[in-house]
Design a protein around this motif. Structure first.
Motif, PDB file in Angstrom:
ATOM      1  N   GLY A 171       0.818  -1.212   0.000  1.00 36.23           N
ATOM      2  CA  GLY A 171       0.000   0.000   0.000  1.00 36.23           C
ATOM      3  C   GLY A 171       0.852   1.264   0.000  1.00 36.23           C
ATOM      4  O   GLY A 171       2.040   1.248  -0.334  1.00 36.23           O
ATOM      5  N   GLU A 172       0.223   2.374   0.425  1.00 37.70           N
ATOM      6  CA  GLU A 172       0.912   3.656   0.424  1.00 37.70           C
ATOM      7  C   GLU A 172       2.121   3.682   1.358  1.00 37.70           C
ATOM      8  O   GLU A 172       3.178   4.201   0.982  1.00 37.70           O
ATOM      9  CB  GLU A 172      -0.071   4.768   0.799  1.00 37.70           C
ATOM     10  CG  GLU A 172       0.504   6.174   0.745  1.00 37.70           C
ATOM     11  CD  GLU A 172       1.019   6.537  -0.650  1.00 37.70           C
ATOM     12  OE1 GLU A 172       1.957   7.362  -0.732  1.00 37.70           O
ATOM     13  OE2 GLU A 172       0.488   5.997  -1.644  1.00 37.70           O
ATOM     14  N   PRO A 173       2.030   3.116   2.591  1.00 34.91           N
ATOM     15  CA  PRO A 173       3.233   3.097   3.448  1.00 34.91           C
ATOM     16  C   PRO A 173       4.395   2.346   2.809  1.00 34.91           C
ATOM     17  O   PRO A 173       5.549   2.769   2.917  1.00 34.91           O
ATOM     18  CB  PRO A 173       2.743   2.400   4.723  1.00 34.91           C
ATOM     19  CG  PRO A 173       1.277   2.646   4.752  1.00 34.91           C
ATOM     20  CD  PRO A 173       0.845   2.610   3.317  1.00 34.91           C
ATOM     21  N   GLY A 174       4.095   1.243   2.129  1.00 34.44           N
ATOM     22  CA  GLY A 174       5.150   0.496   1.445  1.00 34.44           C
ATOM     23  C   GLY A 174       5.764   1.285   0.309  1.00 34.44           C
ATOM     24  O   GLY A 174       6.984   1.265   0.111  1.00 34.44           O
ATOM     25  N   ALA A 175       4.915   1.992  -0.440  1.00 36.77           N
ATOM     26  CA  ALA A 175       5.421   2.813  -1.538  1.00 36.77           C
ATOM     27  C   ALA A 175       6.314   3.937  -1.014  1.00 36.77           C
ATOM     28  O   ALA A 175       7.350   4.251  -1.610  1.00 36.77           O
ATOM     29  CB  ALA A 175       4.246   3.380  -2.338  1.00 36.77           C
ATOM     30  N   GLN A 176       5.911   4.561   0.118  1.00 35.26           N
ATOM     31  CA  GLN A 176       6.735   5.615   0.702  1.00 35.26           C
ATOM     32  C   GLN A 176       8.089   5.076   1.167  1.00 35.26           C
ATOM     33  O   GLN A 176       9.130   5.708   0.959  1.00 35.26           O
ATOM     34  CB  GLN A 176       5.997   6.249   1.888  1.00 35.26           C
ATOM     35  CG  GLN A 176       4.773   7.064   1.510  1.00 35.26           C
ATOM     36  CD  GLN A 176       4.085   7.656   2.723  1.00 35.26           C
ATOM     37  OE1 GLN A 176       4.606   7.589   3.837  1.00 35.26           O
ATOM     38  NE2 GLN A 176       2.917   8.243   2.524  1.00 35.26           N
ATOM     39  N   LEU A 177       8.073   3.896   1.780  1.00 30.91           N
ATOM     40  CA  LEU A 177       9.319   3.289   2.253  1.00 30.91           C
ATOM     41  C   LEU A 177      10.256   2.988   1.097  1.00 30.91           C
ATOM     42  O   LEU A 177      11.456   3.318   1.150  1.00 30.91           O
ATOM     43  CB  LEU A 177       9.001   2.009   3.027  1.00 30.91           C
ATOM     44  CG  LEU A 177      10.206   1.140   3.405  1.00 30.91           C
ATOM     45  CD1 LEU A 177      11.135   1.880   4.357  1.00 30.91           C
ATOM     46  CD2 LEU A 177       9.742  -0.177   4.024  1.00 30.91           C
ATOM     47  N   ILE A 178       9.747   2.389   0.050  1.00 33.72           N
ATOM     48  CA  ILE A 178      10.587   2.029  -1.098  1.00 33.72           C
ATOM     49  C   ILE A 178      11.138   3.277  -1.766  1.00 33.72           C
ATOM     50  O   ILE A 178      12.317   3.327  -2.145  1.00 33.72           O
ATOM     51  CB  ILE A 178       9.774   1.174  -2.098  1.00 33.72           C
ATOM     52  CG1 ILE A 178       9.474  -0.195  -1.477  1.00 33.72           C
ATOM     53  CG2 ILE A 178      10.524   1.017  -3.424  1.00 33.72           C
ATOM     54  CD1 ILE A 178       8.564  -1.070  -2.311  1.00 33.72           C
ATOM     55  N   ALA A 179      10.305   4.306  -1.912  1.00 35.16           N
ATOM     56  CA  ALA A 179      10.777   5.554  -2.517  1.00 35.16           C
ATOM     57  C   ALA A 179      11.894   6.169  -1.699  1.00 35.16           C
ATOM     58  O   ALA A 179      12.884   6.680  -2.238  1.00 35.16           O
ATOM     59  CB  ALA A 179       9.610   6.535  -2.663  1.00 35.16           C
ATOM     60  N   LYS A 180      11.772   6.119  -0.366  1.00 37.94           N
ATOM     61  CA  LYS A 180      12.796   6.677   0.510  1.00 37.94           C
ATOM     62  C   LYS A 180      14.100   5.880   0.406  1.00 37.94           C
ATOM     63  O   LYS A 180      15.195   6.452   0.354  1.00 37.94           O
ATOM     64  CB  LYS A 180      12.295   6.674   1.953  1.00 37.94           C
ATOM     65  CG  LYS A 180      13.115   7.510   2.910  1.00 37.94           C
ATOM     66  CD  LYS A 180      12.970   8.995   2.599  1.00 37.94           C
ATOM     67  CE  LYS A 180      13.595   9.861   3.687  1.00 37.94           C
ATOM     68  NZ  LYS A 180      12.807   9.860   4.930  1.00 37.94           N
ATOM     69  N   LEU A 181      13.987   4.559   0.344  1.00 42.20           N
ATOM     70  CA  LEU A 181      15.171   3.716   0.211  1.00 42.20           C
ATOM     71  C   LEU A 181      15.871   3.947  -1.127  1.00 42.20           C
ATOM     72  O   LEU A 181      17.099   3.981  -1.209  1.00 42.20           O
ATOM     73  CB  LEU A 181      14.792   2.240   0.353  1.00 42.20           C
ATOM     74  CG  LEU A 181      14.376   1.776   1.756  1.00 42.20           C
ATOM     75  CD1 LEU A 181      13.879   0.333   1.705  1.00 42.20           C
ATOM     76  CD2 LEU A 181      15.541   1.903   2.727  1.00 42.20           C
ATOM     77  N   GLN A 182      15.090   4.130  -2.183  1.00 41.92           N
ATOM     78  CA  GLN A 182      15.679   4.333  -3.515  1.00 41.92           C
ATOM     79  C   GLN A 182      16.372   5.693  -3.619  1.00 41.92           C
ATOM     80  O   GLN A 182      17.352   5.831  -4.352  1.00 41.92           O
ATOM     81  CB  GLN A 182      14.600   4.214  -4.592  1.00 41.92           C
ATOM     82  CG  GLN A 182      14.121   2.787  -4.822  1.00 41.92           C
ATOM     83  CD  GLN A 182      13.051   2.708  -5.898  1.00 41.92           C
ATOM     84  OE1 GLN A 182      12.034   3.407  -5.831  1.00 41.92           O
ATOM     85  NE2 GLN A 182      13.267   1.877  -6.894  1.00 41.92           N
ATOM     86  N   SER A 183      15.869   6.674  -2.880  1.00 40.35           N
ATOM     87  CA  SER A 183      16.468   8.010  -2.946  1.00 40.35           C
ATOM     88  C   SER A 183      17.644   8.171  -1.994  1.00 40.35           C
ATOM     89  O   SER A 183      18.352   9.171  -2.034  1.00 40.35           O
ATOM     90  CB  SER A 183      15.418   9.077  -2.623  1.00 40.35           C
ATOM     91  OG  SER A 183      14.950   8.929  -1.289  1.00 40.35           O
ATOM     92  N   SER A 184      17.868   7.169  -1.148  1.00 40.52           N
ATOM     93  CA  SER A 184      18.945   7.261  -0.169  1.00 40.52           C
ATOM     94  C   SER A 184      20.294   7.006  -0.828  1.00 40.52           C
ATOM     95  O   SER A 184      20.412   6.183  -1.743  1.00 40.52           O
ATOM     96  CB  SER A 184      18.723   6.236   0.952  1.00 40.52           C
ATOM     97  OG  SER A 184      19.847   6.184   1.806  1.00 40.52           O
ATOM     98  N   PRO A 185      21.351   7.713  -0.380  1.00 40.41           N
ATOM     99  CA  PRO A 185      22.688   7.461  -0.909  1.00 40.41           C
ATOM    100  C   PRO A 185      23.280   6.143  -0.433  1.00 40.41           C
ATOM    101  O   PRO A 185      24.320   5.722  -0.928  1.00 40.41           O
ATOM    102  CB  PRO A 185      23.508   8.646  -0.374  1.00 40.41           C
ATOM    103  CG  PRO A 185      22.789   9.065   0.866  1.00 40.41           C
ATOM    104  CD  PRO A 185      21.339   8.815   0.585  1.00 40.41           C
ATOM    105  N   GLU A 186      22.632   5.489   0.530  1.00 43.71           N
ATOM    106  CA  GLU A 186      23.094   4.204   1.038  1.00 43.71           C
ATOM    107  C   GLU A 186      23.052   3.159  -0.066  1.00 43.71           C
ATOM    108  O   GLU A 186      21.999   2.868  -0.631  1.00 43.71           O
ATOM    109  CB  GLU A 186      22.214   3.763   2.208  1.00 43.71           C
ATOM    110  CG  GLU A 186      22.499   2.356   2.695  1.00 43.71           C
ATOM    111  CD  GLU A 186      23.874   2.243   3.275  1.00 43.71           C
ATOM    112  OE1 GLU A 186      24.680   1.510   2.676  1.00 43.71           O
ATOM    113  OE2 GLU A 186      24.143   2.878   4.295  1.00 43.71           O
TER     114      GLU A 186
END
Length: 490
Positions: A171-186
């Motif tokens: 859902g939306e929380p999962g989409a937000q988490l994945i987007a944050k992980l993809q934008s991270s420099p880690e």
């Protein structure tokens, strides 16, 4: 309740290679241990090289030459950890590592020299050995960082250091988490798939990652693929659903986490702690508490007191020059913001004509200001007018290092500072200092624009969030040179 058959053991063929002994945590731990060994080992090697035969020393000599390296090793380890040097993401940043290893080691050496001077122990050590050890220790630390980077790059290419994760929740929380992980420099995180128990109303993919099935199918997936961590990304108010999910997933031999990404979008979450038996989320940490507060207090009292004793003759000469140059007292007292926004009385050498001064600080000082005396111009350019604030440090109103204390009516542009910069008052969560992070970065002098005001506050807040003893020593060591490089104080 659907369960998975756990009796079979198919081969693990995940996207990353795994080793029990090789992970970001073990690499960081090994680096800390190697740093201690290098500092102590270089001391022993230079001892043998310099003196030749250990028994040539007088009784007790070997113990004396062990104490300083041991203290240096501990100080370096603590200082480098405090500035985030052992953060795994920074270990492969070679330039950052080389610069900060050198800076922290310089601060450690300065601290040792100061302690030796105060304790009258410096004359008991061979200067030749000390110089050879300090140089060789720094060289070995720098070479080790270069070698470490080569190994990290090699292990990363082989896939050993990647952390493979699975997201539960499409859902939306999962989409937000994945987007944050993809934008991270880690770069050490790999999303291996998304799972969701809902049979309908779920997309085929989230953020470019396919929804591979339900949590029942996740059990089989984890047995085949090397997964390190499962992150549940569901609405935080779905308590019953979350409990059922955790009861099921806790059977798997992986780290299980709950994402609070929707909450962190509203305000930052630093971690979780317990108040009695009640778990609470950490949002903001009070700076300089516990041992940090004690370290800062000792630094101000000991180092501030020593600096005051050294500066007293200079201050006496300056006081005479101020008195002879113009009428009025040698010292000027001004009310400024202190810790927790309390008003303190700050001492300075008078640099303006006594009948033209502004105790409130509302009238901004500008280049060529006619209110400033001849001696005052020199004192302000070199910040020597701030020397009496050492009395404030010893008295406890100020620290040696911290955000500069501003006059209560000081303006940024044409507005009062607290009104111009929203986070301004947050800089008063620690005691003000004679010098600070902003001053060593050239942010001195007139504040005639909001950009300058915001830049100073940003530097002050960075200092508060990243405080360490080594950072304070670094600021003190670089303050004097910065006075001659930046000419915008008047």
């Amino acid at each position: 309740m659907v369960t998975a058959d756990l009796t079979q053991s198919p081969p693990r063929d995940g996207p990353g290679r795994h080793s029990v002994l090789l992970s970001p945590v073990t690499v960081v731990g090994a680096t800390k241990a190697v740093d201690l060994v290098l500092v102590l080992g270089s001391a022993f090697a230079t001892f043998v090289l310099y003196f030749g035969i250990l028994t040539d020393l007088e009784p007790g000599g070997m113990e004396r030459y062990t104490l300083a390296p041991l203290l240096a090793a501990v100080l370096f380890r603590i200082g480098f950890r405090r500035i985030g040097g052992y953060d795994f993401r920074r270990l492969s940043a070679l330039r950052w590592q080389l610069a900060h290893v050198a800076a922290v080691w310089a601060a450690v050496v300065a601290a040792l020299l100061l302690l030796g001077f105060i304790g009258k122990q410096s004359q008991t050590y061979s200067r030749g050995w000390a110089l050879l050890w300090m140089v060789s220790a720094l060289a070995s630390l720098l070479v080790a960082r270069g070698i470490l980077r080569l190994f990290i790059l090699r292990w990363a290419r082989q896939g050993y250091l990647a952390r493979n994760i699975v997201v539960v929740g499409a859902g939306e929380p999962g989409a937000q988490l994945i987007a944050k992980l993809q934008s991270s420099p880690e770069e050490g995180v790999k999303i291996c798939g998304v799972f969701d128990d809902r049979k309908s109303r779920i997309p085929a993919s989230v953020g470019g990652f396919e929804v591979l099935g339900t949590t029942a199918e996740l059990f089989d997936f984890v047995r085949r693929v090397a997964i390190d961590e499962i992150i549940v990304a569901l609405p935080l108010n779905a308590e019953t659903r979350l409990k059922q999910l955790f009861d099921k997933l806790k059977l798997l031999p992986v780290d299980l986490r709950l994402s609070v990404e929707p909450m962190s979008e509203a305000f930052p979450v630093r971690g979780i702690t317990y108040l009695a038996d009640v778990p609470v989320l950490e949002i903001v940490e009070r700076p300089l508490k516990n041992w940090n507060a004690i370290t800062k207090w000792v630094e101000d009292k000991l180092l501030g007191g020593a600096m005051l004793l050294v500066a007293l003759p200079v201050m006496a000469v300056i006081a005479v020059l101020v008195k002879f140059d113009s009428k009025g007292p040698a010292l000027f007292v001004q009310e400024r913001f202190g810790f927790n926004n309390n008003v303190i009385r700050v001492l300075k050498f008078r640099t303006m004509h006594s009948d033209r001064g502004d105790a409130s600080g509302a009238a901004r000082t500008v280049r060529g200001d006619p209110r400033i005396t001849r001696v005052g111009r020199v004192l302000r350019a070199l910040s020597l007018d701030e020397l009496p604030q050492l009395f404030n440090v010893v008295r406890g109103d100020m620290s040696l290092v911290g955000p500069r204390p501003h006059a209560v009516a000081m303006k940024a542009g044409e507005r009062l500072y607290p009104e111009a910069v929203s986070e301004y008052l947050a800089r008063h969560r620690v005691k003000p200092g004679i010098t600070g992070w902003a001053q060593t970065h050239g942010l001195r002098g007139e504040i005639d624009t909001l950009d300058k005001a915001r830049a100073r506050v940003a530097h002050d807040l960075y200092y508060i969030e990243h405080w360490s003893l080594s950072l304070d020593l670094w600021i003190l060591a670089t303050t004097a040179p910065s006075l001659f490089v930046h000419r915008n104080a008047y």
